[in-house]
Enzyme design. Structure first.
Site, PDB file in Angstrom:
ATOM      1  CG  ASN A 114      -1.884  -1.174   1.216  1.00 12.54           C
ATOM      2  OD1 ASN A 114      -2.050  -1.848   0.189  1.00 12.54           O
ATOM      3  ND2 ASN A 114      -2.474  -1.463   2.367  1.00 12.54           N
ATOM      4  CG  ASP A 116      -2.737   3.440   2.389  1.00 13.32           C
ATOM      5  OD1 ASP A 116      -3.600   2.568   2.162  1.00 13.32           O
ATOM      6  OD2 ASP A 116      -1.848   3.310   3.259  1.00 13.32           O
ATOM      7  CG  HIS A 131       3.922  -2.160  -4.719  1.00 10.19           C
ATOM      8  ND1 HIS A 131       2.756  -2.878  -4.766  1.00 10.19           N
ATOM      9  CD2 HIS A 131       4.901  -3.032  -5.100  1.00 10.19           C
ATOM     10  CE1 HIS A 131       3.016  -4.115  -5.188  1.00 10.19           C
ATOM     11  NE2 HIS A 131       4.301  -4.233  -5.385  1.00 10.19           N
ATOM     12  CB  CYS A 160      18.698  13.076  -7.712  1.00  8.89           C
ATOM     13  SG  CYS A 160      19.465  12.632  -6.141  1.00  8.89           S
ATOM     14  CB  CYS A 163      23.158  10.772  -7.799  1.00 11.60           C
ATOM     15  SG  CYS A 163      21.525  10.250  -8.352  1.00 11.60           S
ATOM     16  N   GLY A 200      -5.007  -8.906   3.766  1.00  7.50           N
ATOM     17  CA  GLY A 200      -5.705  -8.107   2.772  1.00  7.50           C
ATOM     18  C   GLY A 200      -5.015  -7.968   1.438  1.00  7.50           C
ATOM     19  CB  THR A 201      -2.284  -9.015  -0.365  1.00  3.57           C
ATOM     20  OG1 THR A 201      -1.784  -8.923  -1.711  1.00  3.57           O
ATOM     21  CG2 THR A 201      -1.709 -10.258   0.299  1.00  3.57           C
ATOM     22  CG  ASN A 226      -8.278 -11.814   1.830  1.00  2.00           C
ATOM     23  OD1 ASN A 226      -9.463 -11.548   1.626  1.00  2.00           O
ATOM     24  ND2 ASN A 226      -7.311 -11.514   0.983  1.00  2.00           N
TER      25      ASN A 226
HETATM   26  N1  APR Z   1     -10.060  -6.781   5.131  1.00  2.00           N
HETATM   27  C1  APR Z   1      -9.101  -7.611   4.631  1.00  2.00           C
HETATM   28  N2  APR Z   1      -8.964  -7.908   3.310  1.00  2.00           N
HETATM   29  C2  APR Z   1      -9.881  -7.358   2.479  1.00  2.00           C
HETATM   30  C3  APR Z   1     -10.908  -6.498   2.926  1.00  2.00           C
HETATM   31  C4  APR Z   1     -10.967  -6.216   4.307  1.00  2.00           C
HETATM   32  N3  APR Z   1     -11.922  -5.418   4.828  1.00  2.00           N
HETATM   33  N4  APR Z   1     -11.657  -6.134   1.830  1.00  2.00           N
HETATM   34  C5  APR Z   1     -11.088  -6.745   0.763  1.00  2.00           C
HETATM   35  N5  APR Z   1     -10.040  -7.480   1.145  1.00  2.00           N
HETATM   36  C6  APR Z   1      -9.135  -8.297   0.334  1.00  2.00           C
HETATM   37  C7  APR Z   1      -9.733  -8.888  -0.907  1.00  2.00           C
HETATM   38  O1  APR Z   1     -10.347 -10.143  -0.618  1.00  2.00           O
HETATM   39  C8  APR Z   1      -8.477  -9.079  -1.779  1.00  2.00           C
HETATM   40  O2  APR Z   1      -7.895 -10.353  -1.527  1.00  2.00           O
HETATM   41  O3  APR Z   1      -8.110  -7.443  -0.108  1.00  2.00           O
HETATM   42  C9  APR Z   1      -7.528  -7.996  -1.280  1.00  2.00           C
HETATM   43  C10 APR Z   1      -7.317  -6.869  -2.275  1.00  2.00           C
HETATM   44  O4  APR Z   1      -6.644  -7.404  -3.391  1.00  2.00           O
HETATM   45  P1  APR Z   1      -6.131  -6.392  -4.509  1.00  2.00           P
HETATM   46  O5  APR Z   1      -7.195  -5.400  -4.806  1.00  2.00           O
HETATM   47  O6  APR Z   1      -5.559  -7.232  -5.605  1.00  2.00           O
HETATM   48  O7  APR Z   1      -4.966  -5.561  -3.800  1.00  2.00           O
HETATM   49  P2  APR Z   1      -3.470  -6.007  -3.547  1.00  2.00           P
HETATM   50  O8  APR Z   1      -3.395  -7.469  -3.235  1.00  2.00           O
HETATM   51  O9  APR Z   1      -2.911  -5.071  -2.546  1.00  2.00           O
HETATM   52  O10 APR Z   1      -2.773  -5.718  -4.975  1.00  2.00           O
HETATM   53  C11 APR Z   1      -1.372  -5.868  -5.023  1.00  2.00           C
HETATM   54  O11 APR Z   1      -1.372  -4.863  -7.213  1.00  2.00           O
HETATM   55  O12 APR Z   1      -1.886  -3.308  -8.836  1.00  2.00           O
HETATM   56  C12 APR Z   1      -1.005  -3.653  -7.842  1.00  2.00           C
HETATM   57  O13 APR Z   1       0.268  -1.951  -6.869  1.00  2.00           O
HETATM   58  C13 APR Z   1      -0.968  -2.591  -6.763  1.00  2.00           C
HETATM   59  O14 APR Z   1      -0.078  -2.933  -4.556  1.00  2.00           O
HETATM   60  C14 APR Z   1      -1.065  -3.378  -5.467  1.00  2.00           C
HETATM   61  C15 APR Z   1      -0.807  -4.809  -5.922  1.00  2.00           C
END
Ligand code: APR
Length: 260
Positions: A114, A116, A131, A160, A163, A200-201, A226
């Site tokens: 993230n 953010d 990222h 920069c 450098c 949450g990924t 998740n």
């Molecule tokens: N709590 C936990 N997980 C959650 C919630 C929640 N409240 N709501 C949704 N999710 C989960 C979803 O089930 C999903 O598995 O969060 C995940 C979001 O997945 P993505 O949208 O693919 O995000 P992410 O895994 O962070 O993506 C990875 O892809 O495009 C690139 O740079 C971008 O860093 C990002 C990377």
């Protein structure tokens, strides 16, 4: 093992008895802060389609135009909604739970996908922002970083001061290599890790998605937090099926009881 009282107890036990716990975090942790995820229902890429893989090449080819486009994108309605959501966002109980685990000496590092800045705003310090971070700028040569407004008013392209390399947003673009120093930090943390909690990924973007697999291959444990299954669910030792803003604070409460 699905989310249950027993799953939370198992996860807490793994955290307390492990030597080097690392978190791997994705957009789902910030979903309850109002920041859209990328994939799945309402996701940014679901709506807009994944960005082109040549964004970084376009930057290298014409950095002045890239910077001008950054200004223009401020006006792009689709991205405005996302940018406003991320600018309004505040850390949620999930972020504070990870900060609590870090303060307790349980969580040694958080590798976050993230950008953010909500981990830092929740008080976390041990962060590997694989990222990047949307509030910062970075030199693509020496990887120096500055606050986003550090070069305000300077002509484009920005060079920069250390450098003379080109400076861009710290956020890693599609097609951009992850900065070498950051990658080395993530790999070394993964090597030391004997328990990874994956929050949450969707575990679809590499190299981040490879880290839990590496931990498991080396005999470590991995906890998935998740609400939905991911490609890594089958190899998780414990699965906490729930919103991170709920399951992570519950997990912290159990860790506190175990630690006494
Ligand atoms: N709590 C936990 N997980 C959650 C919630 C929640 N409240 N709501 C949704 N999710 C989960 C979803 O089930 C999903 O598995 O969060 C995940 C979001 O997945 P993505 O949208 O693919 O995000 P992410 O895994 O962070 O993506 C990875 O892809 O495009 C690139 O740079 C971008 O860093 C990002 C990377």
């Amino acid at each position: 093992m699905e989310n249950s009282e027993r799953a939370l107890d198992e996860a807490a036990q793994l955290l307390v008895e492990s030597r080097h716990v690392v978190a791997l975090v994705g957009a789902g942790l910030s979903a309850e802060s109002g920041v859209p995820t990328f994939r799945g229902p309402g996701g940014l890429w679901t709506k807009l389609g994944e960005p082109s893989m040549n964004g970084y090449q376009e930057f290298l080819g014409d950095p002045v135009r890239w910077w001008r486009d950054q200004q223009d994108q401020q006006a792009d309605p689709d991205r405005t909604e996302f940018r406003e959501a991320i600018e309004r966002a505040e850390p949620n109980p999930g972020h504070y739970a990870l900060a609590a685990l870090e303060r307790m000496g349980i969580l040694k590092m958080t590798i976050t996908q993230n950008v953010d800045d909500l981990h830092a705003r929740a008080g976390q310090e041990m962060l590997a922002e694989i990222h990047g971070n949307r509030t910062k700028l970075r030199c693509i040569s020496c990887e120096s970083r500055w606050p986003r407004d550090h070069f305000e008013g300077q002509d484009y392209p920005i060079y920069c001061p250390e450098c003379r390399g080109l400076v861009k947003s710290d956020t890693v673009m599609f097609g951009e290599p992850i900065p070498r120093g950051m990658l080395d930090l993530c790999f070394s943390q993964t090597e030391m890790c004997d328990c990874m909690i994956v929050c949450g990924t969707s575990a679809t973007v590499y190299p981040a998605a490879s880290f839990p697999q590496t931990v498991r291959e080396r005999g470590g444990a991995f906890i998935e937090a998740n609400p939905n299954p991911t490609p890594l669910s089958p190899i998780a030792n414990v699965v906490l099926r729930g919103q991170n803003g709920q399951v992570l604070p519950a997990l912290v409460e159990r860790v506190k009881v175990l630690k006494g």
